[in-house]
Design an enzyme around this catalytic site. Structure first.
Site, short mmCIF file in Angstrom:
data_model
loop_
_atom_site.label_atom_id
_atom_site.label_comp_id
_atom_site.label_asym_id
_atom_site.label_seq_id
_atom_site.Cartn_x
_atom_site.Cartn_y
_atom_site.Cartn_z
N CYS A 98 0.84 -1.20 0.00
CA CYS A 98 0.00 0.00 0.00
C CYS A 98 0.88 1.25 0.00
O CYS A 98 1.54 1.54 -0.98
CB CYS A 98 -0.96 -0.05 1.19
SG CYS A 98 -2.32 1.12 1.06
N HIS A 108 -3.59 -5.58 1.09
CA HIS A 108 -2.93 -5.78 2.39
C HIS A 108 -2.86 -7.26 2.77
O HIS A 108 -3.75 -7.74 3.48
CB HIS A 108 -3.70 -5.04 3.47
CG HIS A 108 -3.48 -3.57 3.47
ND1 HIS A 108 -2.40 -2.98 4.07
CD2 HIS A 108 -4.21 -2.56 2.94
CE1 HIS A 108 -2.46 -1.67 3.92
NE2 HIS A 108 -3.56 -1.38 3.23
N GLU A 119 -1.00 -8.54 5.01
CA GLU A 119 -0.80 -8.68 6.46
C GLU A 119 -2.12 -8.61 7.21
O GLU A 119 -2.20 -9.00 8.37
CB GLU A 119 0.21 -7.63 6.95
CG GLU A 119 -0.34 -6.24 7.24
CD GLU A 119 -0.63 -5.38 6.00
OE1 GLU A 119 -0.75 -5.94 4.89
OE2 GLU A 119 -0.80 -4.15 6.17
#
Ligand SMILES: Nc1ncnc2c1ncn2[C@@H]1O[C@H](COP(=O)(O)OP(=O)(O)O)[C@@H](O)[C@H]1O
Ligand SMILES: [Mg+2]
Lengths: 81, 739, 231, 81
Positions: free
Chosen positions: C86, C203, C205
């Protein structure tokens, strides 16, 4: 020194914000609007610089930070030495 | 520029009453200086002093075994076990958001975040309650776009997920939108920071952004009605700087990990004035400030302006003597100013200097906690009786399918996706249930726990009966929390009302407070923080009473959670609670007939408590597969929402008996204390038995199926809709407003 | 394998990125402050998401000019592994470790939503363990994720098989309706020339745990570890 | 008509972006920079307008859409009639 720097998208880079502004203006009844491109400007004040050095310094600001050369061009203008 | 001469007339211009002016004179024993007049005017404004509401707010239940900090501080704190606590509060930013929707809403989020991290908590969730005028009002689209972008941009930039809220449209908000922002933070239960200026000689530090002329008299603006004249007097609007706030957040939390801070408070409404007076007031001490040391963004600012500025992203810290250097070190690491501007004294006075000259010398106590308090007159609004009269029998019959489509596509009930996609919902990797669930669910890392949060109020109910409306708001928010399996613990509120100088508004306010108090006491969910916003009134037209409730609950085992989505075709659908077919104040009356009439459903608190206990038990024992509370729109809307939430195209086959009710009442009536749950085929027995044991009426009303929502009433076909059609209506409901 | 996460002023997915390797691989992450000039022996550097410097001026512009980025550039030039997620992707474009730029989303609004990604190449340490054509679910959360590159750059990216991920529909098909931000060619992530630097807008994560709805994102880290151990 | 419209924050209104740009320039070694204010500009092209009418029309664009009167001012400039 007082200066103004314009940073704008290169020709050929899509400008979704400008396009949205154009559409909004037309929707508001301003049918005459044919195109809008949106850019940023910076009004900069600095301590006095050596004479003749100002423009070069402003261009450095752009190269080092203010403009992204992949998508943007810039123009610098000294307003007050 | 010399300060103007302080006179009674100037004091009145500052919003003081004659009585308050006399009181100010007698407190000082002389005429106030201009800065002192500024201080009286903001400290005694409605917004800061709660002068119209204080006598009523005392009726709230505020204590409980889990309450670590009740009202009176920057935010409330509740114990959630294992050494952890949550800190939360809700606040309005209504007037600024109407004037400048983007910045108004953004700085509202900034303010509530500071209220929470000033207590030592790391913010982990935001919610927001938004109330706009009628969907086709010429200003609604502009206001809504600005507000949503402002809330999103601020929270997104800081990195706090926005996980829930409410959006309501009603003509009563045409000239006064409401923006209520809620933040919840996580902290260790034994590390709560408070706004205390104690310890004589301790330095007072100013940290954060520099001071400009932003929002001077913001607090007084929030304490007056709008009119054409105020549009002219617009104060400089505050601009939010979420990047600086993020740095401030990190710097404060880093500092709080060390033993440096004695007290800390954000500079919110009335800026440096209220933070210094409140901190000294709570500690019973005095404070000395040198205003010329305040970091300033603009030149030529006067003491008056510095004291009243509402520049954002600033805090006041009282540090342990000798530890200023450490404060500066940490703040400089984060690129922020930290300047000692004064010290704590034992005089009980606020002594404020400008280049050595004493410009303010006031006793702290009388100005801060002995601010005026009024028992304003109250009167039941004329005509309420006739509004609440409703002849249901005279309503024309409706086709259930068409009615359901109209309701699902109505701005009040349709998908909030246009709003919620503008909010980061998952940053910090805790969001188990975000927008779309009955309550948001955020897990607590390192434990098996999760915190549930729901924000609710039905302004139509509150207009028709503020007492019942207050009770119902508490009940619905508690039920929403229970629908995900959590136990409601405590609540915060944001009480949005019209002009309190009108006896009718004051009556509505007092009745709402009574209703909230009664329900909160019964639910054992004390009020731990809150906010009052009066004067939501333009040209004499006030809003509906809007006491927004933010309920917080605890789910001990996050794996036991429930969500509203249907799971499998063939699952049994069980309706919990009793159906009376109550239509007063309902969405159906409003959407289908344009009526805001009748009285809201009456709430049986003991039935509600039993339902809430049942929902928790169904979750804990894994007996149900989904749960969704049955509120606005009634049973059929609830079932449709469960299908839509499944993401795929699950619908339902429902078989209902009218039992003397009209189809409208049976399908769209809004009785309190109901929920729809599903159980795997054959598992419905477990649900029914548990419900019977807990004395909650329960009945199987159908099964989950694919693709269609089919309703039979007394064995006859009553509605048959494809879920795709419902989805189209639901997903496009906001399109006429936001495009 | 040593993992390091860079923290800039204003980074807000730094905690998520720091917890990623411990959660998925059981490996600790080092935190590197933006003023540092050393990566402390890191093998994998993660540039986290989230509004460094408030996204003021241009997203990633100011982070790109911090001291630590000189070290990251040197690390990448030596063949060291870098993932930018990002805002991290935006920073990598700003410093020129990856080509192109990320413009304002076509919707002109911030967008948070779950997307489906198609892995477009197995030819990188980040994707070798995933495999070409595999679909992954994870969220996006950005205002400026609209990938842009000039025609020459784009065709080079394609010729050199450097598109790592594209936005697709649930079945894995390309469909403008499932390209959330208007990215050129539905590009969600790209690789550097040396294939050791990955930038992606979604994302991973945040999608590395079933409790949060998807654990597909964990596969990227697992792939990196696998490649690292083979190397 | 071709025109350029500048939209900028009113004096005294906080400009977080300008402030951050200034700090970044100084950190990059340009210690002479004393202040930066950031603004937007729009390059607009329209169908021909009645002579003398252009400026008024541009101002209308600003009032109706481009500028937020609560915090922003604007300046219009006709580049080509
Ligand atoms: N402004 C908002 N911001 C974030 N989430 C919202 C907002 N408004 C509504 N939502 C979410 O949309 C869902 C539906 O809202 P609502 O109809 O008010 O729920 P309920 O009736 O169950 O209280 C909820 O999950 C709620 O949290
Ligand atoms: Mg609700």
């Amino acid at each position: 020194m007082k200066a103004r720097i314009h940073v704008f998208l290169k020709e050929g880079v899509l400008d979704p914000q400008g396009k949205a502004v154009m559409n909004a203006l037309r929707t508001l009844g301003f049918g005459e609007v044919q195109s809008v491109r949106q850019g940023k400007f910076f009004d900069v004040e600095t301590d006095p610089l050596a004479p003749g050095e100002s423009e070069a310094r402003l261009r450095e600001y752009c190269q080092k930070l203010l403009a992204n050369p992949v998508i943007e061009n810039y123009r610098v203008e000294v307003l007050e030495p | 520029m010399a300060d103007p001469k302080v006179t009674r007339a100037l004091a009145l211009q500052h919003g003081l009453t004659d009585e308050e002016w006399e009181k100010a004179l007698s407190i000082l024993g002389r005429t106030p200086s201009y800065p002192e007049l500024g201080i009286f005017s903001v400290m005694w404004s409605e917004h800061c002093s709660y002068k119209s509401s204080r006598v009523h707010l005392r009726r709230f239940p505020t204590k409980g075994p889990r309450v670590l900090q009740g009202p009176g501080e920057n935010a409330g704190v509740v114990d959630i076990g294992d050494g952890w606590a949550v800190c939360f509060k809700m606040e309005s930013h209504n007037h600024p958001s109407y004037i400048e929707p983007y910045q108004g809403a953004a700085t509202g989020v900034g303010g509530i975040l500071r209220d929470v991290f000033t207590m030592g908590a790391r913010p982990i969730a935001n919610l927001n309650g938004l109330f706009f005028g009628r969907p086709d009002h010429p200003k609604t689209a502009h206001l809504m776009k600005g507000v949503v972008a402002g809330i999103g941009d601020y929270g997104n930039c800081i990195g706090v997920p926005t996980v829930g809220g409410q959006v309501t449209f009603n003509p009563c908000y045409d000239g006064n939108i409401l923006v209520n922002a809620f933040t919840l933070g996580l902290l260790r239960a034994d590390k709560i920071f408070r706004g205390y200026a104690s310890g004589v000689g301790n330095p007072v530090l100013y940290v954060g952004s520099k001071t400009g002329r932003d929002g001077i008299h913001g607090a007084t603006m929030a304490s007056a009605e709008f009119s054409e004249a105020t549009e002219e007097k617009r104060p400089t609007v505050q601009v939010g700087d979420p990047f600086t706030e993020k740095l401030l957040l990190e710097a404060c939390l880093e500092l709080m990990a060390e033993d440096v801070i004695v007290g800390i408070q954000d500079m919110g409404a009335a800026g440096l004035t209220s933070s210094s007076f409140e901190m000294a007031g709570r500690a019973g001490s005095g404070i000395r400030l040198d205003l010329d040391r305040v970091p300033m963004r603009e030149s030529g600012m006067t003491p008056y302006e510095i004291l009243l500025s509402e520049s954002q992203e600033r805090m006041l810290i009282v540090a342990e003597q000798g530890r200023e250097a450490r404060v500066r070190e940490i703040f400089h690491r984060w690129g922020l100013d930290a300047v000692a501007i004064g010290e704590v004294t034992d005089t009980g006075r606020a002594e404020i200097f400008w280049h050595g000259e004493r410009v303010v010398d006031m006793p702290v106590g009388p100005v801060s906690d002995q601010a005026p308090a009024y028992e304003r007159p109250m009167r039941e609004p004329a005509g309420l009786q006739s509004r609440t009269a409703l002849d249901v029998a005279s309503l024309p019959p409706v086709a259930p399918a068409a009615a359901l489509l109209a309701l699902m596509g109505h701005p009040d009930l349709c998908s909030r996706r246009w709003v919620t996609t503008q909010y980061d919902q998952t940053v910090r990797t805790n969001t188990v249930l975000g927008p779309g669930a009955d309550a948001a669910l955020v897990r607590i890392k390192g434990t098996t726990k999760a915190v549930a949060m729901s924000l609710d109020v039905n302004p139509r109910y509150c207009k028709l009966d503020p007492f019942e409306g207050g009770r119902l708001a508490v009940a619905e928010s508690a039920r929403n929390v229970a629908c995900v399996g959590a136990k409601p613990l405590a609540l915060t509120d944001c009480l949005n009302f019209g002009n309190p100088e009108k006896p009718e508004v004051m009556w509505e306010f007092a009745r709402s407070v009574d209703g909230i108090s009664e329900a909160a006491a019964a639910m054992e969910t004390p009020v731990v923080s809150g906010n009052v916003s009066f004067y939501n009134e333009t040209n004499g037209v006030g809003i509906h009473p809007t006491p927004t409730i933010g309920m917080v609950g605890l789910l001990e085992e996050v794996d036991a959670r429930l969500d509203p989505a249907f799971k499998e075709p063939g699952d049994a659908i069980v309706l919990l609670g009793e159906t009376f077919g109550h239509l007063g104040g309902s969405a159906a009356l409003w959407v289908l007939f344009g009526l805001e009439a009748g009285s809201p459903p009456s709430l049986d608190l003991s039935a509600e408590l039993r339902l809430i206990a049942l929902l928790q038990e169904l979750a804990a024992h894994g007996l149900a597969r989904s749960a969704h509370d049955c509120s606005e729109g009634g049973l059929l809307v609830t079932v449709a929402e469960c299908g839509l939430a499944s993401g795929s195209t699950l619908g339902a086959d429902l078989s209902l008996a009218t039992r003397g009710l009209s189809p409208l009442a049976r399908l769209f009536g809004e009785d309190a204390s109901r929920a729809v749950v599903t159980a795997p085929r054959g598992g419905e027995q477990g649900v029914l038995e548990t419900a019977a044991r807990l004395n909650v009426p329960a009945a199987v009303i159908g099964t989950v199926r694919r693709e269609r929502l089919v309703v039979r009433l007394d064995g006859n076909p009553a509605a048959d809709l494809s879920m795709a059609q419902l989805r189209a209506a639901w997903e496009n409901g906001l399109r006429p407003i936001v495009g | 394998m040593k993992v390091a996460v860079v923290r800039f002023w204003g980074s807000n997915c730094d905690h998520d990125a720091i917890e990623w390797a411990p959660r998925v691989l059981g490996l600790a992450s080092e935190v590197i402050w933006y003023e540092e000039r050393e990566l402390r022996g890191a093998d994998l550097v993660v540039l986290p998401g989230g509004f460094s410097y408030g996204d003021y001026l241009r997203p990633g512009a100011m982070a790109a000019r911090t001291p630590v980025m000189e070290a990251v550039i040197a690390h990448a030039r030596r063949g060291g592994l870098v993932i930018g997620i990002c805002n991290g992707f935006q920073v990598l474009c700003e410093v020129g470790l990856l080509p192109g730029a990320l413009l304002r989303n076509q919707t002109l609004t911030f967008l948070h939503q779950e997307v489906v990604l198609r892995c477009e190449t197995a030819g990188s340490p980040f994707t070798a363990g995933i495999g070409k054509g595999r679909l992954l679910r994870m969220p996006i959360a950005h205002g400026d994720g609209n990938y842009f590159a000039d025609a020459a750059t784009l065709s080079r990216l394609k010729d050199e098989d450097r598109v790592a991920f594209r936005y697709v529909d649930a079945e894995g098909g390309l469909d403008p309706a499932h390209n959330p931000n208007g990215s050129l060619d539905a590009i969600a992530g790209i690789l550097s020339e040396g294939r050791n630097v990955l930038g992606m807008m979604p994302h991973p994560e945040r999608a590395s745990e079933a409790l949060l709805g998807s654990s597909d994102g964990a596969e990227i880290l697992q792939s990196v570890l696998g490649s690292f151990q083979r190397a």
